[in-house]
Design a protein around this motif. Sequence first.
Motif, PDB file in Angstrom:
ATOM      1  N   ARG A  99     -40.649  10.997  15.443  1.00 41.27           N
ATOM      2  CA  ARG A  99     -39.384  10.483  14.917  1.00 41.27           C
ATOM      3  C   ARG A  99     -38.544  11.589  14.295  1.00 41.27           C
ATOM      4  O   ARG A  99     -37.324  11.621  14.465  1.00 41.27           O
ATOM      5  N   TYR A 100     -39.190  12.513  13.591  1.00 40.20           N
ATOM      6  CA  TYR A 100     -38.440  13.562  12.917  1.00 40.20           C
ATOM      7  C   TYR A 100     -37.831  14.549  13.907  1.00 40.20           C
ATOM      8  O   TYR A 100     -36.659  14.915  13.794  1.00 40.20           O
ATOM      9  N   TYR A 101     -38.599  14.990  14.885  1.00 41.46           N
ATOM     10  CA  TYR A 101     -38.138  16.041  15.789  1.00 41.46           C
ATOM     11  C   TYR A 101     -37.325  15.518  16.979  1.00 41.46           C
ATOM     12  O   TYR A 101     -36.516  16.257  17.526  1.00 41.46           O
ATOM     13  N   THR A 102     -37.544  14.276  17.388  1.00 41.42           N
ATOM     14  CA  THR A 102     -36.875  13.777  18.593  1.00 41.42           C
ATOM     15  C   THR A 102     -35.998  12.554  18.350  1.00 41.42           C
ATOM     16  O   THR A 102     -35.119  12.276  19.165  1.00 41.42           O
ATOM     17  N   GLY A 103     -36.238  11.810  17.279  1.00 44.37           N
ATOM     18  CA  GLY A 103     -35.484  10.585  17.041  1.00 44.37           C
ATOM     19  C   GLY A 103     -36.019   9.378  17.781  1.00 44.37           C
ATOM     20  O   GLY A 103     -35.568   8.261  17.552  1.00 44.37           O
ATOM     21  N   LEU A 137     -34.275  18.027  22.713  1.00 43.87           N
ATOM     22  CA  LEU A 137     -34.259  16.931  21.739  1.00 43.87           C
ATOM     23  C   LEU A 137     -34.160  17.449  20.314  1.00 43.87           C
ATOM     24  O   LEU A 137     -33.471  16.852  19.472  1.00 43.87           O
ATOM     25  N   ARG A 141     -31.277  16.538  17.829  1.00 43.97           N
ATOM     26  CA  ARG A 141     -31.694  15.801  16.638  1.00 43.97           C
ATOM     27  C   ARG A 141     -31.375  16.557  15.348  1.00 43.97           C
ATOM     28  O   ARG A 141     -30.815  15.984  14.401  1.00 43.97           O
ATOM     29  N   LYS A 339     -28.695  10.016  13.770  1.00 41.84           N
ATOM     30  CA  LYS A 339     -29.946  10.321  14.456  1.00 41.84           C
ATOM     31  C   LYS A 339     -29.857  11.658  15.180  1.00 41.84           C
ATOM     32  O   LYS A 339     -30.813  12.427  15.197  1.00 41.84           O
ATOM     33  N   TYR A 340     -28.715  11.938  15.780  1.00 37.29           N
ATOM     34  CA  TYR A 340     -28.524  13.189  16.519  1.00 37.29           C
ATOM     35  C   TYR A 340     -27.377  13.961  15.866  1.00 37.29           C
ATOM     36  O   TYR A 340     -26.206  13.783  16.200  1.00 37.29           O
ATOM     37  N   THR A 341     -27.759  14.805  14.911  1.00 33.80           N
ATOM     38  CA  THR A 341     -26.793  15.437  14.010  1.00 33.80           C
ATOM     39  C   THR A 341     -25.926  16.483  14.702  1.00 33.80           C
ATOM     40  O   THR A 341     -24.977  16.962  14.098  1.00 33.80           O
ATOM     41  N   CYS A 370     -27.346  11.320  24.240  1.00 35.96           N
ATOM     42  CA  CYS A 370     -27.624  10.783  22.899  1.00 35.96           C
ATOM     43  C   CYS A 370     -27.540   9.258  22.893  1.00 35.96           C
ATOM     44  O   CYS A 370     -28.355   8.579  22.253  1.00 35.96           O
ATOM     45  N   CYS A 377     -34.452   3.301  21.469  1.00 41.00           N
ATOM     46  CA  CYS A 377     -34.968   2.976  20.137  1.00 41.00           C
ATOM     47  C   CYS A 377     -34.674   1.507  19.825  1.00 41.00           C
ATOM     48  O   CYS A 377     -33.824   0.891  20.462  1.00 41.00           O
TER      49      CYS A 377
END
Length: 392
Positions: A99-103, A137, A141, A339-341, A370, A377
């Motif tokens: 979740r942290y690295y890919t969303g 990703l 992300r 989610k995707y900054t 994105c 999700c």
Amino acid sequence: MDESHPDWAPALHLGHSEVTDAEEERGDQAEAAVEEEEYRETTETDQLAAERLRAECQFCAQSSAEITRLLQENRELRSELNRLKLDEEFFKDNTEKVRYYTGLPCFAVLFSMFTTVKPFLPVAKKLSQFQMVLLTLIRLRLDLPIQHLSHIFNASRSALSATFADTIDVLYARLAPLLYWPERHCLQATMPHQFLQAFGKRVAIIVDCFEIRTEMPSNLMERAQSFSHHTGTHTVKYLIGITPQGLISFISKGWGGRASDMHITENCGLLNKLLPGDVVLADRGFNIKDSVGMMCAEVIIPAFTKRRCQLDVKDVEDTRAIAHLRIHVERVVGNLRNKYTLLHNTIPASLLLPCKDEEFTLLDKIVNVCCILVNMCPSVVVRPDETEKCAC
């Protein structure tokens, strides 16, 4: 001397015997001494051999212990390296890292997506195919600088930039079916009860526009077209549409920030997807009643005061209902950008150039990817259990 004299013979014989016995005795002593010397030398040799053997055994034992220690250290270092290496094992059975690295919600979704695009990914010297997807990703992300990513993946900046662009192309082409306009019967079968109460089963899409800041173009014409009076800076504007269930079903290509919502809606291809009787929920800026009406559909926007001091009671209630449901598209856009900054920060001008032999820019493909990843999700609008209840 007279040999006939009898007294000399015994004497001569006796002297010869005594000499022989002495010589034998001396010979025996010499042999004994030699044997003793040989024994002593043999003993010393055996002792030296035994000492050497003990030394060799001790050295072997020390060497064996050192080899065992080194093997154990090697195993520990390899295990630590595997834990730190960004590959499948790094994410397997660790939802928090995924979740942290890919969303994405879990490793199963990540690996399923990877296996879908793997046959179409190019081969890189430094990176595995999984790391190519992961690099893409992570940049979407976390928006990490290329220089930082080059240290993480031990590759040059130019190689990572090219890998990022190539992987975006593959994801955009192969995951496109996940961003689609649902059939009418599918929409109606899963319509959330809030929409059923307000508009029945007629709502097909909720639309809005969002802008992404960009560097100021060098071309004067492009600079004028990209300046947004709404944000006071240069932007690229996208029209996004979601279903009542919260699924992103439409995303336009990028337009200059100066373009109006009405102009984008009429020229992005959205109207061609509407069916007679469909309802479109939009904000006040979408003055597209006539355009939507030509498709025998209807657009519903919050009421205007139209020079009146205040709205009628019915208009107030309708406006509240529309605003309560239309806000879902803003939630989806907020989720997309949070989610995707990469979409939250200023985009470099290099991403705004059209791709070779295409009308889309790399940023257009990034935004599409994105949106597709967000569709993979859970919905931020409707929970799965609520959808099941509606379907029943």
